[in-house]
Scaffold this motif. Structure first.
Motif, PDB file in Angstrom:
ATOM      1  N   PRO A   1      -9.342  -1.795   1.965  1.00 51.80           N
ATOM      2  CA  PRO A   1      -9.502  -1.489   0.534  1.00 51.80           C
ATOM      3  C   PRO A   1      -8.174  -1.416  -0.204  1.00 51.80           C
ATOM      4  O   PRO A   1      -8.097  -1.791  -1.363  1.00 51.80           O
ATOM      5  CB  PRO A   1     -10.224  -0.139   0.519  1.00 51.80           C
ATOM      6  CG  PRO A   1     -10.096   0.413   1.877  1.00 51.80           C
ATOM      7  CD  PRO A   1      -9.885  -0.731   2.812  1.00 51.80           C
ATOM      8  N   GLY A   2      -7.119  -0.979   0.487  1.00 53.10           N
ATOM      9  CA  GLY A   2      -5.830  -0.879  -0.174  1.00 53.10           C
ATOM     10  C   GLY A   2      -5.267  -2.248  -0.547  1.00 53.10           C
ATOM     11  O   GLY A   2      -4.562  -2.382  -1.547  1.00 53.10           O
TER      12      GLY A   2
ATOM     13  N   ILE B   1       0.866  -1.191   0.000  1.00 49.49           N
ATOM     14  CA  ILE B   1       0.000   0.000   0.000  1.00 49.49           C
ATOM     15  C   ILE B   1       0.896   1.232   0.000  1.00 49.49           C
ATOM     16  O   ILE B   1       1.863   1.318   0.767  1.00 49.49           O
ATOM     17  CB  ILE B   1      -0.917  -0.008   1.234  1.00 49.49           C
ATOM     18  CG1 ILE B   1      -1.885  -1.185   1.152  1.00 49.49           C
ATOM     19  CG2 ILE B   1      -1.698   1.301   1.317  1.00 49.49           C
ATOM     20  CD1 ILE B   1      -2.765  -1.327   2.367  1.00 49.49           C
TER      21      ILE B   1
ATOM     22  N   GLU C   1       0.513   7.727   4.996  1.00 52.14           N
ATOM     23  CA  GLU C   1       0.881   8.929   5.729  1.00 52.14           C
ATOM     24  C   GLU C   1      -0.264   9.939   5.704  1.00 52.14           C
ATOM     25  O   GLU C   1      -0.600  10.542   6.728  1.00 52.14           O
ATOM     26  CB  GLU C   1       2.137   9.558   5.127  1.00 52.14           C
ATOM     27  CG  GLU C   1       2.547  10.800   5.882  1.00 52.14           C
ATOM     28  CD  GLU C   1       3.727  11.511   5.236  1.00 52.14           C
ATOM     29  OE1 GLU C   1       3.724  11.702   4.015  1.00 52.14           O
ATOM     30  OE2 GLU C   1       4.641  11.901   5.973  1.00 52.14           O
ATOM     31  N   SER C   2      -0.865  10.101   4.539  1.00 49.89           N
ATOM     32  CA  SER C   2      -1.947  11.072   4.456  1.00 49.89           C
ATOM     33  C   SER C   2      -3.118  10.657   5.343  1.00 49.89           C
ATOM     34  O   SER C   2      -3.710  11.479   6.043  1.00 49.89           O
ATOM     35  CB  SER C   2      -2.350  11.291   2.999  1.00 49.89           C
ATOM     36  OG  SER C   2      -3.619  10.796   2.719  1.00 49.89           O
ATOM     37  N   ALA C   3      -3.419   9.354   5.346  1.00 47.62           N
ATOM     38  CA  ALA C   3      -4.510   8.886   6.205  1.00 47.62           C
ATOM     39  C   ALA C   3      -4.169   9.106   7.679  1.00 47.62           C
ATOM     40  O   ALA C   3      -5.009   9.566   8.461  1.00 47.62           O
ATOM     41  CB  ALA C   3      -4.777   7.410   5.940  1.00 47.62           C
ATOM     42  N   ARG C   4      -2.941   8.810   8.045  1.00 44.66           N
ATOM     43  CA  ARG C   4      -2.549   9.000   9.450  1.00 44.66           C
ATOM     44  C   ARG C   4      -2.583  10.473   9.823  1.00 44.66           C
ATOM     45  O   ARG C   4      -2.955  10.836  10.937  1.00 44.66           O
ATOM     46  CB  ARG C   4      -1.143   8.448   9.676  1.00 44.66           C
ATOM     47  CG  ARG C   4      -1.091   6.938   9.603  1.00 44.66           C
ATOM     48  CD  ARG C   4      -0.126   6.341  10.627  1.00 44.66           C
ATOM     49  NE  ARG C   4      -0.217   4.887  10.580  1.00 44.66           N
ATOM     50  CZ  ARG C   4       0.523   4.127   9.773  1.00 44.66           C
ATOM     51  NH1 ARG C   4       1.429   4.679   8.975  1.00 44.66           N
ATOM     52  NH2 ARG C   4       0.370   2.822   9.762  1.00 44.66           N
TER      53      ARG C   4
ATOM     54  N   ARG D   1     -10.353   2.238  12.287  1.00 45.79           N
ATOM     55  CA  ARG D   1     -10.694   3.133  11.175  1.00 45.79           C
ATOM     56  C   ARG D   1      -9.651   3.041  10.068  1.00 45.79           C
ATOM     57  O   ARG D   1      -9.975   3.038   8.891  1.00 45.79           O
ATOM     58  CB  ARG D   1     -10.811   4.579  11.659  1.00 45.79           C
ATOM     59  CG  ARG D   1     -12.036   4.805  12.499  1.00 45.79           C
ATOM     60  CD  ARG D   1     -12.440   6.270  12.478  1.00 45.79           C
ATOM     61  NE  ARG D   1     -13.506   6.487  13.441  1.00 45.79           N
ATOM     62  CZ  ARG D   1     -13.309   6.979  14.654  1.00 45.79           C
ATOM     63  NH1 ARG D   1     -12.095   7.330  15.027  1.00 45.79           N
ATOM     64  NH2 ARG D   1     -14.312   7.123  15.474  1.00 45.79           N
TER      65      ARG D   1
ATOM     66  N   TYR E   1      -4.588  12.558   8.932  1.00 48.10           N
ATOM     67  CA  TYR E   1      -5.970  12.930   9.238  1.00 48.10           C
ATOM     68  C   TYR E   1      -6.512  12.118  10.408  1.00 48.10           C
ATOM     69  O   TYR E   1      -7.723  12.025  10.594  1.00 48.10           O
ATOM     70  CB  TYR E   1      -6.850  12.779   8.001  1.00 48.10           C
ATOM     71  CG  TYR E   1      -6.676  13.953   7.076  1.00 48.10           C
ATOM     72  CD1 TYR E   1      -7.378  15.135   7.309  1.00 48.10           C
ATOM     73  CD2 TYR E   1      -5.778  13.926   6.029  1.00 48.10           C
ATOM     74  CE1 TYR E   1      -7.198  16.239   6.504  1.00 48.10           C
ATOM     75  CE2 TYR E   1      -5.577  15.018   5.220  1.00 48.10           C
ATOM     76  CZ  TYR E   1      -6.298  16.185   5.467  1.00 48.10           C
ATOM     77  OH  TYR E   1      -6.104  17.276   4.676  1.00 48.10           O
TER      78      TYR E   1
ATOM     79  N   ARG F   1     -10.398  -0.145   8.234  1.00 43.61           N
ATOM     80  CA  ARG F   1     -11.569  -0.149   7.380  1.00 43.61           C
ATOM     81  C   ARG F   1     -11.432   0.781   6.170  1.00 43.61           C
ATOM     82  O   ARG F   1     -11.857   0.456   5.075  1.00 43.61           O
ATOM     83  CB  ARG F   1     -12.774   0.265   8.221  1.00 43.61           C
ATOM     84  CG  ARG F   1     -13.991   0.506   7.384  1.00 43.61           C
ATOM     85  CD  ARG F   1     -15.231   0.716   8.199  1.00 43.61           C
ATOM     86  NE  ARG F   1     -16.235   1.311   7.341  1.00 43.61           N
ATOM     87  CZ  ARG F   1     -17.172   2.133   7.764  1.00 43.61           C
ATOM     88  NH1 ARG F   1     -17.240   2.438   9.044  1.00 43.61           N
ATOM     89  NH2 ARG F   1     -18.042   2.642   6.924  1.00 43.61           N
ATOM     90  N   PHE F   2     -10.834   1.944   6.380  1.00 44.20           N
ATOM     91  CA  PHE F   2     -10.816   2.932   5.311  1.00 44.20           C
ATOM     92  C   PHE F   2      -9.569   2.852   4.445  1.00 44.20           C
ATOM     93  O   PHE F   2      -9.549   3.387   3.347  1.00 44.20           O
ATOM     94  CB  PHE F   2     -10.924   4.352   5.890  1.00 44.20           C
ATOM     95  CG  PHE F   2     -12.302   4.704   6.341  1.00 44.20           C
ATOM     96  CD1 PHE F   2     -13.202   5.296   5.467  1.00 44.20           C
ATOM     97  CD2 PHE F   2     -12.709   4.440   7.630  1.00 44.20           C
ATOM     98  CE1 PHE F   2     -14.479   5.620   5.871  1.00 44.20           C
ATOM     99  CE2 PHE F   2     -13.990   4.759   8.055  1.00 44.20           C
ATOM    100  CZ  PHE F   2     -14.878   5.352   7.171  1.00 44.20           C
ATOM    101  N   VAL F   3      -8.513   2.246   4.965  1.00 45.22           N
ATOM    102  CA  VAL F   3      -7.251   2.279   4.215  1.00 45.22           C
ATOM    103  C   VAL F   3      -6.677   0.878   3.966  1.00 45.22           C
ATOM    104  O   VAL F   3      -6.470   0.494   2.817  1.00 45.22           O
ATOM    105  CB  VAL F   3      -6.200   3.141   4.952  1.00 45.22           C
ATOM    106  CG1 VAL F   3      -4.952   3.274   4.108  1.00 45.22           C
ATOM    107  CG2 VAL F   3      -6.781   4.511   5.252  1.00 45.22           C
TER     108      VAL F   3
ATOM    109  N   ARG G   1       2.633   6.916   0.886  1.00 43.62           N
ATOM    110  CA  ARG G   1       2.133   8.296   0.906  1.00 43.62           C
ATOM    111  C   ARG G   1       0.663   8.330   1.293  1.00 43.62           C
ATOM    112  O   ARG G   1       0.197   9.237   1.975  1.00 43.62           O
ATOM    113  CB  ARG G   1       2.337   8.947  -0.462  1.00 43.62           C
ATOM    114  CG  ARG G   1       3.808   9.151  -0.790  1.00 43.62           C
ATOM    115  CD  ARG G   1       3.970   9.585  -2.199  1.00 43.62           C
ATOM    116  NE  ARG G   1       3.443   8.567  -3.107  1.00 43.62           N
ATOM    117  CZ  ARG G   1       3.504   8.643  -4.433  1.00 43.62           C
ATOM    118  NH1 ARG G   1       4.034   9.688  -5.006  1.00 43.62           N
ATOM    119  NH2 ARG G   1       3.020   7.684  -5.185  1.00 43.62           N
ATOM    120  N   LEU G   2      -0.082   7.304   0.839  1.00 40.35           N
ATOM    121  CA  LEU G   2      -1.496   7.252   1.217  1.00 40.35           C
ATOM    122  C   LEU G   2      -1.628   6.955   2.708  1.00 40.35           C
ATOM    123  O   LEU G   2      -2.480   7.526   3.393  1.00 40.35           O
ATOM    124  CB  LEU G   2      -2.224   6.182   0.411  1.00 40.35           C
ATOM    125  CG  LEU G   2      -2.336   6.440  -1.088  1.00 40.35           C
ATOM    126  CD1 LEU G   2      -3.154   5.354  -1.748  1.00 40.35           C
ATOM    127  CD2 LEU G   2      -2.975   7.793  -1.342  1.00 40.35           C
TER     128      LEU G   2
ATOM    129  N   ALA H   1      -6.284   8.802  11.090  1.00 43.56           N
ATOM    130  CA  ALA H   1      -6.712   7.418  10.937  1.00 43.56           C
ATOM    131  C   ALA H   1      -5.803   6.513  11.758  1.00 43.56           C
ATOM    132  O   ALA H   1      -4.590   6.601  11.660  1.00 43.56           O
ATOM    133  CB  ALA H   1      -6.664   7.007   9.471  1.00 43.56           C
TER     134      ALA H   1
END
Ligand SMILES: Nc1ncnc2c1ncn2[C@@H]1O[C@H](COP(=O)(O)OP(=O)(O)OP(=O)(O)O)[C@@H](O)[C@H]1O
Ligand SMILES: [Mg+2]
Lengths: 276, 260
Positions: free
Chosen positions: A196-197, A171, A177-180, A188, A182, A191-193, A174-175, A184
């Motif tokens: 699906p990733g 995964i 890091e961006s989720a964290r 959560r 915010y 479920r959100f990262v 960068r994604l 996450a």
């Protein structure tokens, strides 16, 4: 009264859209037709070669004779019973193996400790041909369906475990890091990262495993079964009934492609963001 | 007049990374910076000088090797700072709406409420028509606006933006700069913006920090004298040109250092 000018201005654009859609649809159909035409031509060639006496029809019975035999076997219920027996081993084995493999792979992908602890062991086990453990399973569980289901499950397990673990690790950081950033974390994040990733990799595993599962169930039925499509093929060999053998081969081929088509379709449903 | 309280302040920040070959790479060296409430600070510097790293440290995503950072804590569910990343980093598997609502969802806001707030920001960012689509279906500029919507929707008082307009074509970029200026004037967020564009820094910022080549240090700090609310037209004035020339002078030496 004069006609409103708008529809006229819109019409050419509509036509252009229709033309594009039409062209796309025709292209799709052309390729689909091509995919059907090639096997059809090969079958016709086979049939013609058989009728012209170019091939030994005893070993290579023409498709028409196989089709007749297929209808006979279907009508007598034999083919249905064998297919049901094979499915009864393939599907539970696949589901159990896939669920356990995805779970194990997920944990190993998320937790470095689990990955370090189990990774080397699992990759050593992965290289053991799973069919080689069938005798052991037969010894442990006897001559019933359990060892056959387990043989499928073990095969599927490793494929899913490896694909899922690497999918989680791959995964995009960068994604993550961006989720964290915010906020996450925990469930959560899962479920959100993470889920699906990792899904694309899981589905690749499921597709690969669907093919391997069919291979293993048929192989197992060759040697240790009194029913199923594998048994049908093997039994046709021992009784020298080539046309019956071909019926079995065709049925296995259909089963395999329907199975992976179903998995692919389910995958597309599960990943709507991959529509393009 | 009272001085607004500091929202983020960094003291003497240094940062080392372990490079792939095992050597330590110093990205930042003794950077101190205080950003006060409602202030718009722009950071310019040569590529690779540690601007993104500084932003991450300010936002608490990365720990500095030396030095300290103090942030005013957020009041849940509002996070203390919201990021706009250099490469957007919107989640491809979430719809545009869910992406915009992401920060609020992660802060524990219920789906309905989060999506309502997200929709309002999608509308402001001109993305309402794409709310049910996926990021893959957006152009680069639209994805950038989605990343902005996601940051604004959190309601966070501090925005940390890393070249948020970097990938836009010059016309769109200019338009977005003006929109960002208007947006900031309405919202009065505390902003740290990393940019390669001196014009952007002068148009938007209250202060411009110029960083040296790696390891990054602050070599020049410049207060932007233009009064608020600003008109984008200031870019054509003589004062603007003088300031730009001054920053460029400082930056040019550093660029040649980092090119060597
Ligand atoms: N996670 C990391 N591991 C190792 N080195 C890193 C890491 N992150 C950054 N660096 C190094 O630190 C230095 C500063 O990187 P940074 O991304 O902060 O620069 P930047 O000023 O944002 O550059 P640009 O303008 O190109 O975005 C670079 O030399 C980079 O290679
Ligand atoms: Mg950067």
């Amino acid at each position: 009264m004069t006609a409103p000018p708008r529809p006229r201005a819109v019409a050419p654009a509509d036509e252009a859209v229709r033309a594009v859609v039409g062209r796309a649809r025709r292209t799709t159909w052309r390729y689909a037709a091509l995919g059907i035409a090639v096997p059809a031509v090969l079958l016709l060639g086979w049939q013609a070669a058989g009728m012209a006496g170019l091939v030994d029809t005893l070993l290579f019975p023409p498709p028409s004779r196989i089709a007749v035999r297929c209808v006979e076997l279907a009508a007598s219920g034999d083919l249905g019973a064998d297919t049901a027996a094979t499915l009864g081993r393939l599907v539970p084995g696949y589901v159990i193996g896939a669920a356990a493999g995805a779970l194990a792979g997920f944990v190993m992908g998320v937790s470095r400790t689990a990955g370090a602890a189990l990774g080397p062991l699992f990759s050593a086990l992965y290289s053991v041909p799973k069919i080689a453990v069938l005798p052991l399973l037969l010894l442990l569980f006897g001559l019933n369906d359990t060892p056959k289901i387990l043989a499928v499950a073990i095969t599927v397990f490793f494929v899913l475990q490896i694909n899922t673990a690497s999918a989680v690790r791959q995964i995009d950081p960068r994604l993550l890091e961006s989720a964290r950033s915010y906020g996450a974390s925990g469930l959560r994040l899962l479920r959100f990262v993470l889920l699906p990733g990792a899904l694309p990799g899981v589905l690749t595993g499921l597709r690969t495993a669907s093919g391997l599962g069919v291979v293993v169930v048929v192989a197992v039925e060759f040697v240790a079964s009194e029913s199923g499509l594998g048994h049908l093929i093997w039994n046709a060999w021992t009784l020298f009934q080539p046309d019956r053998m071909y019926v079995g081969l065709v049925a296995v081929a259909m089963l395999g492609s329907l199975f992976s088509a179903a998995v692919t379709l389910a995958g597309r449903r599960a990943m709507p963001w991959r529509s393009r | 007049m009272t001085v607004p309280p500091p929202m983020v302040s960094a003291q003497d920040i240094g940062k080392f990374f372990l490079a792939a070959d095992g050597r330590a790479v110093q990205a930042l060296d003794g950077v101190s910076l205080t950003v006060r409430e409602g202030e718009f600070v722009c950071v310019v510097g040569p590529s690779g000088c540690g601007k993104s790293t500084l932003l991450r440290i300010l936002g608490g995503l990365v720990e500095p090797t030396t030095g300290t950072v103090a942030r005013r804590p957020g009041q849940p569910p509002v996070p203390p700072a919201a990021f706009v990343f250099q490469d957007f980093a919107v989640l491809p598997w979430l719809t545009v709406r869910s992406n915009a609502a992401f920060g609020l969802r992660m802060a524990g806001v219920r789906r309905r409420a989060a999506e309502r707030a997200a929709d309002a920001w999608l509308l402001r960012m001109d993305l309402a028509d794409f709310a049910d689509g996926y990021p893959d279906q957006l152009s680069g500029g639209m994805r950038q606006r989605l990343a902005l919507a996601r940051a604004f929707a959190t309601g966070s008082p501090v925005l940390l933006m890393d070249e948020p307009l970097g990938s836009l074509d010059p016309q769109t970029r200019r338009l977005m700069q003006e929109q960002l200026l208007a947006l900031w004037q309405e919202e009065r967020k505390t902003v740290v913006l990393v940019t390669h564009s001196l014009d952007e820094a002068l148009l938007l910022g209250d202060r411009v920090l110029v960083m040296s080549a790696r390891p990054g240090r602050v070599i020049e700090e410049l207060a932007v004298p233009f009064a608020r609310p600003r008109d984008p037209g200031i870019q054509d004035g003589p004062e603007f040109g003088r300031l730009r020339a001054r920053i460029w002078d400082r930056l040019r030496d550093q660029l040649s250092v980092s090119a060597r």
